[in-house]
Write an enzyme that holds these catalytic residues in place. Structure first.
Site, PDB file in Angstrom:
ATOM      1  CB  SER A  53      -1.105  -0.232   1.297  1.00  0.00           C
ATOM      2  OG  SER A  53      -1.470   1.241   1.344  1.00  0.00           O
TER       3      SER A  53
ATOM      4  CE1 TYR B  88      -3.821  -1.881   5.751  1.00  0.00           C
ATOM      5  CE2 TYR B  88      -3.050  -0.265   5.277  1.00  0.00           C
ATOM      6  CZ  TYR B  88      -3.313  -1.448   4.647  1.00  0.00           C
ATOM      7  OH  TYR B  88      -3.853  -1.674   3.665  1.00  0.00           O
TER       8      TYR B  88
END
Length: 253
Positions: free
Chosen positions: A138, A148
């Site tokens: 990501s 994350y």
């Protein structure tokens, strides 16, 4: 025919990888938790593309079920030519608002599963001097946004190292770094898509995967889709980390 194994294959980016790889002539091994959805996707791919579609129902947070997928990847009698580590896990709340076991489950999917499945796949690929791994990361990897972001930063670092380590042995390892993609990801988090990011930042899964596979074919270690996300990542390399702290919402796949 080559064989690709895709985790998180029943929706979003994983489903699009399965479709496009089947369209390229790959037999596929589909991995996800929902067995009914797995069978529906497998049926679609068989009828549309005439490929073999095998299903493995597995929760990658469970060590025993993860081991089943590892064993399939390590099976020298049924070689897997391409592994797509796509299974995702996101958390809406801040770190201290999540039970630590939930945070651990996220790391199990985003880090432990990627490490173990890549390890299982690489052995046979290196022996055959052929194969590849695409780890779906990501643009959050370039931003300071909690566990994350930290997990995705690990995926990028791991992929770049593995690419350099094994490319001379015929194996390509690439991290794909999408930004906002029109998938079920935000819906599962309970986040409103329209308020999450400006419309120009949203990507379509089909175009994203086409660009990713083109970058993989070129032997790249990192794939960042679209000019706008390349520009965003370029800016993050110039701006101090403290100034990036405010960009908390950017970059979930």
């Amino acid at each position: 025919m080559p064989t690709a194994l895709v985790t998180g294959a029943t929706a979003g980016i994983g489903l699009e990888f399965a479709r496009q790889l089947a369209g390229r002539g790959h037999d596929v091994v589909l991995v996800a938790r929902d067995s009914a959805r797995l069978e529906a996707v497998a049926k679609e791919l068989r009828s549309t593309y005439g490929v073999e579609a095998e299903t493995l129902s597995a929760d990658l947070t469970d060590p025993g079920q993860l081991a089943t997928v590892e064993a399939r990847l390590a099976d020298r009698g049924r070689p897997v030519d391409l592994l797509v580590n796509n299974a995702g896990f996101g958390l809406k709340e801040r770190f201290l608002d999540n039970p630590v076991d939930v945070e651990q489950a996220q790391q199990d999917v985003l880090v432990r599963a990627v490490l173990r499945l890549t390890h299982a796949a690489l052995g046979g690929m290196v022996e055959r001097h052929h194969g590849g791994v695409i780890n779906v990361s990501s643009v959050a990897a370039y931003l300071p946004r909690g566990t994350y972001s930290a997990a995705k930063a690990w995926v990028n670092s791991f992929s770049q190292w593995a690419h350099a380590e094994y490319r001379r042995e015929g194996v390509t390892v690439m991290a794909l770094c999408p930004g906002f993609v029109r998938t079920e990801f935000h819906e599962r988090l309970g986040v409103d898509r329209d308020s999450s990011a400006p419309r120009p930042l949203w990507l379509d899964p089909d175009q994203l995967v086409r660009e990713a596979l083109a970058d993989f074919d070129r032997g790249r270690a990192i794939s960042i889709p679209s000019k706008r996300y390349k520009a965003i990542v370029g800016v993050t390399r110039l701006v101090p980390r403290s100034a990036l702290q405010g960009l908390q919402s950017l970059g979930r796949k």
